[in-house]
Design a protein around this motif. Structure first.
Motif, PDB file in Angstrom:
ATOM      1  N   LEU A  94       0.696   4.265  -2.824  1.00 38.46           N
ATOM      2  CA  LEU A  94       0.392   5.655  -2.494  1.00 38.46           C
ATOM      3  C   LEU A  94       1.535   6.585  -2.881  1.00 38.46           C
ATOM      4  CD1 LEU A  94      -1.329   5.107   0.975  1.00 38.46           C
ATOM      5  CD2 LEU A  94      -2.428   5.914  -1.125  1.00 38.46           C
ATOM      6  N   ILE A 131      -0.669  10.626   2.898  1.00 42.36           N
ATOM      7  CA  ILE A 131      -0.321   9.216   2.698  1.00 42.36           C
ATOM      8  C   ILE A 131      -0.354   8.464   4.021  1.00 42.36           C
ATOM      9  CG2 ILE A 131       1.589   7.666   2.107  1.00 42.36           C
ATOM     10  CD1 ILE A 131       2.302   9.650  -0.131  1.00 42.36           C
ATOM     11  N   LEU A 189      -9.244   9.217  -3.877  1.00 41.83           N
ATOM     12  CA  LEU A 189      -8.951   8.264  -2.809  1.00 41.83           C
ATOM     13  C   LEU A 189      -9.972   8.369  -1.683  1.00 41.83           C
ATOM     14  CD1 LEU A 189      -5.080   8.612  -2.727  1.00 41.83           C
ATOM     15  CD2 LEU A 189      -6.341   6.521  -3.267  1.00 41.83           C
ATOM     16  N   LEU A 214      -4.003   7.852   4.853  1.00 40.03           N
ATOM     17  CA  LEU A 214      -4.608   6.853   3.975  1.00 40.03           C
ATOM     18  C   LEU A 214      -4.027   5.468   4.183  1.00 40.03           C
ATOM     19  CD1 LEU A 214      -4.696   9.010   0.723  1.00 40.03           C
ATOM     20  CD2 LEU A 214      -6.711   8.175   1.951  1.00 40.03           C
ATOM     21  N   ARG A 246       0.835  -1.208   0.000  1.00 37.63           N
ATOM     22  CA  ARG A 246       0.000   0.000   0.000  1.00 37.63           C
ATOM     23  C   ARG A 246       0.871   1.259   0.000  1.00 37.63           C
ATOM     24  NH1 ARG A 246      -4.878   1.959  -0.028  1.00 37.63           N
ATOM     25  NH2 ARG A 246      -5.489   3.735   1.282  1.00 37.63           N
TER      26      ARG A 246
END
Length: 236
Positions: A110, A138, A168, A141, A106
């Motif tokens: 990102l 980031i 997002l 998220l 992930r």
């Protein structure tokens, strides 16, 4: 299903314990709520009250989702001088006990999306304000919480990064996240928010979706910008 309940009777700072008062609302999972108001209205104070960053808050603030996880993205990036970008991500992953394989995947996704892959081993102190803001986004998220509390996220972001961030957030909504965003960008708020909370002089003066805000203003086809000004004129 609600993921956050906010009942602030009053909150503030030393010497001004009533910077905001009588702020009451709920945030439902899958909803994006915009917190708007003029400079000094109490938006950031409200957000700091929610994330427990104020010394004096009277009321009841509850995270009521299944996991009660929250990501706070402040207006001013808060970063460590001695940590690289990647080490900031690793610190967040460790705090939330993320699976290592998932974390790496992930994080790389990102970083690529926000065009920061090439500086992941650099120190953020050398970054521009926009790059630092991207890093804070980031980190938020990365953990995919139930609740996002975001203060002026679009300051310093270029148009491409703004669009990527909005996309997002839309994905996070589909996963059931509740999102509260403070912003002065009323054109963006009108486009992305499911409902609006308008604060002026430390008080909640209007809330609802755009149709309800228009009805309050008696302006059936008005933009959020026009409604914002009409409500503030009535309050003054």
């Amino acid at each position: 299903m609600d993921v956050l309940k906010v009942e602030i009777n009053h909150a503030g700072y030393s010497g001004n314990q009533d910077a905001v008062k009588d702020i009451h609302f709920t945030l439902a999972g899958g909803n994006l709520v915009g917190l708007i108001g003029p400079n000094g209205a109490g938006k950031s104070t409200t957000i700091k009250s929610i994330v427990n960053l104020l010394p004096d808050v009277a009321g009841d603030i509850r995270f009521i989702g299944e996991n009660k996880t929250c990501a706070y993205i402040p207006e001013q990036p808060v970063l460590y001088d001695e940590l690289t970008l990647w080490e900031h991500l690793e610190l967040a992953a460790a705090a939330y006990e993320m699976d290592r394989q998932y974390f790496v995947k992930r994080s790389e996704e990102l970083l690529a999306l926000f065009h920061l892959s090439g500086v992941k081993h650099h120190f953020p102190g050398s970054f521009s304000k926009g790059m630092q803001q991207k890093l804070m986004i980031i980190i938020g998220l990365l953990i995919q919480p139930e609740v996002y509390i975001i203060d002026e996220p679009f300051v310093g972001l270029d148009p491409r990064a703004t669009m990527q961030f909005i996309n997002l957030l839309e994905k996070e909504k589909t996963h059931g996240a509740g999102i509260l965003i403070s912003t002065h960008q009323l054109d963006i708020a009108e486009r992305i928010c499911d409902s609006i909370i308008l604060i002026a002089d430390g008080k909640l003066v209007a809330q609802g979706n755009l149709s309800q805000i228009r009805e309050k203003c008696l302006l059936p086809n008005a933009s959020l910008f026009d409604c914002f000004n009409a409500i503030l004129e009535n309050e003054s």
